[in-house]
Design an enzyme around this catalytic site. Structure first.
Site, mmCIF file in Angstrom:
data_model
loop_
_atom_site.group_PDB
_atom_site.id
_atom_site.type_symbol
_atom_site.label_atom_id
_atom_site.label_comp_id
_atom_site.label_asym_id
_atom_site.label_seq_id
_atom_site.Cartn_x
_atom_site.Cartn_y
_atom_site.Cartn_z
ATOM 1 N N ARG A 50 0.483 -1.033 0.087
ATOM 2 C CA ARG A 50 0.299 0.457 0.560
ATOM 3 C C ARG A 50 0.781 1.833 -0.324
ATOM 4 N NH1 ARG A 50 -5.233 -1.208 4.868
ATOM 5 N NH2 ARG A 50 -5.534 -3.164 3.255
ATOM 6 N N ASP A 52 1.376 5.404 0.356
ATOM 7 C CA ASP A 52 0.332 6.350 0.888
ATOM 8 C C ASP A 52 -0.519 7.865 -0.228
ATOM 9 O OD1 ASP A 52 0.988 5.209 3.771
ATOM 10 O OD2 ASP A 52 2.281 6.741 3.973
ATOM 11 N N TYR A 121 12.176 1.321 -3.692
ATOM 12 C CA TYR A 121 11.738 2.234 -3.866
ATOM 13 C C TYR A 121 12.506 3.619 -4.194
ATOM 14 C CZ TYR A 121 6.706 1.615 -1.123
ATOM 15 O OH TYR A 121 5.516 2.424 -1.118
ATOM 16 N N ARG A 209 10.174 7.785 4.088
ATOM 17 C CA ARG A 209 10.256 9.419 4.192
ATOM 18 C C ARG A 209 11.135 9.998 5.835
ATOM 19 N NH1 ARG A 209 5.598 12.013 3.665
ATOM 20 N NH2 ARG A 209 4.073 10.303 4.327
#
Length: 278
Positions: A50, A52, A121, A209
Site C-alpha cells: 500500500r 500513502d 522505492y 520518508r
C-alpha cells in the site's frame, strides 16, 4: 484463474492506495474499472504494498481471482488474446493518472503481497535552482540547499540490515517495526537530481520518508553522519526526524522469487504476518 496485474499511477490526486469511503483511491478506481471490463458487480484486488497519499508507482503489482470463462467472455469480438484485450479495455476505462501496464495469468502459488521478497522505492530531490523543472514538480522534491551525497551514503550504510526502525515509523499497536533494509544509497542521475534507492523486504508507515528526512539533514550539514544510526538505536520516534513530502517518492519495483518458490515464500511471509497480528 489468478491474474497478475502490473500497474503505474501518479499519486498526486489519490488519497493513497487503500479504498476509503468518500475518497478517491487507487484501489477503488482500479477495482471499479476491472469490474466494469469483466462485467462483474464487484471484485477485490490484493496489492504488493500500500502506498500513502501522494506517493507514485511505476511498478505496483496486484492480483485478482476470476473465473476463466468471465475473462474469455469479456474479450467479446476482439482478435487479441483475452488478457491483452482485458488490459486494453481496462485502460480505456481508467483515468489517465492510473495505467495497467500488463495483465497475465499468475503462476501457481503467486500472491502479490505475500510472495514478494522486496519492494524498491526511489526518492528524487532537486537540490539546485537550475535543476528545478516545472514539468516534473509533482514527482521531484525541490530542496533549497545543496546536498552532500557522499555524507548521505556514509550515514546510510549503518542502517542497512535487519533492524528495528521504530524511530522512523508511525507505529501501530501490536505491529512490529523490525524490517530488513536491503539497500539504501544515494547518487545523482544524468540530469543532476539526487536519487535515493531504498529496498527492503517490507516497510512500515512513513518509514521511507522519515529515513530520507534524517539523511537529508546530514546531506545539508545540519547533523553529523552518525546521527541517523543514533536515532535508530533510540527505537522511538525522534522529534528531530522530518518526514519529507510524499510527492518525491515512487514505488519502482516489486521483487518475487522463481515460480517454484512462490508458494513457500507466501507461506513464510503469511506466517510472520499472522504471528505479528496475534
Amino acid at each position: 484463474m489468478r491474474l497478475r496485474i502490473d500497474c503505474a499511477y501518479d499519486g498526486t490526486d489519490f488519497s493513497g492506495w487503500a479504498a476509503q469511503p468518500g475518497r478517491r483511491t487507487v484501489q477503488a478506481t482500479l477495482e471499479a474499472a476491472l469490474a466494469t471490463a469483466l462485467r462483474l458487480p464487484e471484485l477485490r484486488v490484493t496489492v504488493a504494498g500500500r502506498t500513502d497519499a501522494g506517493v507514485h508507482a511505476r511498478g505496483q503489482v496486484t492480483h485478482v481471482d476470476v473465473d476463466r470463462e468471465v475473462v474469455e467472455a469479456s474479450a467479446g469480438r476482439s482478435t487479441d488474446p483475452p488478457l491483452e484485450a482485458l488490459a486494453r479495455r481496462v485502460d480505456g476505462i481508467l483515468p489517465p493518472d492510473l495505467r495497467v501496464r500488463r495483465v497475465r495469468e499468475a503462476p501457481v502459488g503467486f500472491d502479490a503481497r505475500f510472495s514478494a521478497t522486496w519492494r524498491r522505492y526511489a526518492y528524487r530531490i532537486a537540490d539546485d535552482r537550475e535543476l528545478a523543472d516545472p514539468l516534473v514538480r509533482g514527482h521531484v522534491l525541490e530542496w533549497g540547499r545543496r546536498l552532500d551525497v557522499a555524507a548521505m551514503n556514509e550515514a546510510s550504510a549503518p542502517l542497512v540490515g535487519l533492524r528495528d526502525f521504530a524511530a522512523f515509523c508511525k507505529q501501530r499497536e501490536g505491529a512490529t517495526t523490525v524490517r530488513t533494509l536491503l539497500e539504501l544509497g544515494w547518487s545523482r542521475d544524468a540530469s543532476g537530481l539526487v536519487v535515493g534507492a531504498v529496498r527492503a523486504d517490507a516497510f512500515c508507515h512513513n518509514m521511507v520518508r522519515a529515513l530520507v528526512g534524517s539523511l537529508v539533514a546530514v546531506g545539508e550539514g545540519r547533523q553529523p553522519a552518525t546521527w541517523p544510526a543514533e536515532v535508530m538505536a533510540g527505537r522511538r520516534r525522534d522529534a528531530g526526524v522530518r518526514v519529507l513530502h510524499a510527492h518525491g517518492l515512487t514505488l519502482e519495483e516489486v521483487g518475487y522469487p522463481d515460480d517454484d518458490e512462490l508458494s513457500a515464500q507466501a507461506e513464510r511471509a503469511r506466517a510472520r504476518r499472522e504471528a505479528i497480528d496475534a
